[in-house]
Design an enzyme around this catalytic site. Structure first.
Site, PDB file in Angstrom:
ATOM      1  N   HIS A 217     -20.087 -32.372 -18.537  1.00  0.00           N
ATOM      2  CA  HIS A 217     -21.206 -31.535 -18.981  1.00  0.00           C
ATOM      3  C   HIS A 217     -21.473 -30.495 -17.909  1.00  0.00           C
ATOM      4  CE1 HIS A 217     -25.640 -30.900 -18.328  1.00  0.00           C
ATOM      5  NE2 HIS A 217     -25.493 -30.384 -19.527  1.00  0.00           N
TER       6      HIS A 217
ATOM      7  N   ASN B 293     -24.022 -26.706 -17.188  1.00  0.00           N
ATOM      8  CA  ASN B 293     -25.091 -25.846 -17.686  1.00  0.00           C
ATOM      9  C   ASN B 293     -25.491 -24.875 -16.577  1.00  0.00           C
ATOM     10  OD1 ASN B 293     -28.400 -25.821 -17.520  1.00  0.00           O
ATOM     11  ND2 ASN B 293     -27.634 -25.412 -19.566  1.00  0.00           N
TER      12      ASN B 293
ATOM     13  N   HIS C 166     -16.233 -34.166  -6.611  1.00  0.00           N
ATOM     14  CA  HIS C 166     -17.296 -33.930  -5.629  1.00  0.00           C
ATOM     15  C   HIS C 166     -16.853 -32.985  -4.512  1.00  0.00           C
ATOM     16  CE1 HIS C 166     -20.770 -36.295  -6.885  1.00  0.00           C
ATOM     17  NE2 HIS C 166     -19.885 -37.078  -7.495  1.00  0.00           N
TER      18      HIS C 166
END
Length: 299
Positions: A106, A108, A145
């Site tokens: 996901h 955004n 990461h």
């Protein structure tokens, strides 16, 4: 520099195009576009890829809404926004792969500005990306990461640890007492030191998502799997649905303020299952997931 909403909008439209092209190149299938208008002002482009070679469903949504006044639900928390016209724009996406060894992802990025004559504009950026594996691979988590850390470094050494922590705290299912996945980055209300700096960071996050995700997809997409892995994937997708409908602020805000329901719920997996009191077998890869998604420092 004065906030430039037009410049942000152009970046977001281009970002949607680029991400769709990159996902299509990996999958082989094309996105179908659905343009929509909002009666109260604004609209967007929803793009969905379904039943592709790699992705069961991928949705990449651009929206730009505006209005003469903020809804009461928003001004209750931020009284300084009362009486201002506003613009809110962003790109939001969720990818649900076929193969259970490929994680769901996901991302955004968004921008908000509220203005009124004779006053300084109130504005901020927000966004991030997070990864939800069904089967844990340490090298994938480290790559994810490390990519997040590296894109943050030009903006300060404290940026990655701060936004990683925020991500871990945000994507947490309180009713299950577990993380949604292995996190990534999450930021909101970003408006210092200035517009250019904040916009540059938002761009880095938007562009960094595919750098973080696509190498993992390529590494895992051809791994053999069977009914057991597929059933576990569908079961774990239930957590995704639970988080989005119970805890996610963006989903709740959109549904409560008359947003476009089809676009808001585009993040939902196409197939999902629940099982009463499910307990994975001790020592199984499925049992290992609960330990794998616990908060830790990956880099």
């Amino acid at each position: 520099m004065k906030p430039d909403a037009h410049q942000v909008k152009q970046f977001l439209l281009n970002l949607q195009d680029t991400i769709c092209q990159q996902l299509s190149a990996v999958d082989g299938a094309e996105f179908v576009e659905d343009s929509w208008q909002r009666e109260a002002g604004g609209g967007g482009r929803s793009r969905v890829l379904r039943n592709g070679g790699v992705f069961e469903q991928a949705g990449v949504n651009f929206s730009h809404v505006h209005g003469e006044a903020m809804p009461a639900s928003a001004t209750a928390h931020r009284p300084e926004l009362a009486g201002r016209s506003f613009e809110a724009m962003g790109v939001s996406l969720v990818v649900h792969p076929h193969n259970p060894y490929v994680p769901t992802s996901h991302a955004n990025v968004r921008f908000f500005i509220a203005e009124k004559p004779g006053a300084e504009p109130v504005w901020w950026f927000g966004g991030g990306f997070d990864l939800t594996p069904f089967y844990g691979f340490e090298e994938d988590a480290i790559h994810w990461h490390r990519t997040a850390r590296d894109l943050c470094l030009p903006f300060g050494e404290d940026v990655y640890p701060r936004y990683k922590k925020w991500c871990d705290e945000y994507f947490y299912l309180k009713h299950r007492n577990e993380q949604r996945g292995i996190g990534g980055l999450f930021f909101d209300d970003l408006n210092t030191p200035d517009f250019d700096h904040c916009f540059a960071f938002m761009q880095a996050v938007g562009k960094g998502y595919t750098d973080a995700y696509l190498p993992i997809v390529e590494r895992r997409k051809a791994m053999a799997y069977g009914e057991r892995e597929r059933n576990f994937q569908l079961y774990r997708r239930g957590r995704y649905v639970e988080f989005n409908l119970v805890w996610d602020r963006g989903t709740l805000f959109g549904l409560q303020t008359g947003g476009r329901t089809e676009s808001i719920l585009m993040s939902m997996p196409p197939l999902v299952r629940w099982e009463y009191d499910y307990q994975p077998k001790d020592g199984s890869p499925e049992a290992a997931l609960s330990e794998f998604i616990k908060v830790r420092d990956w880099v």
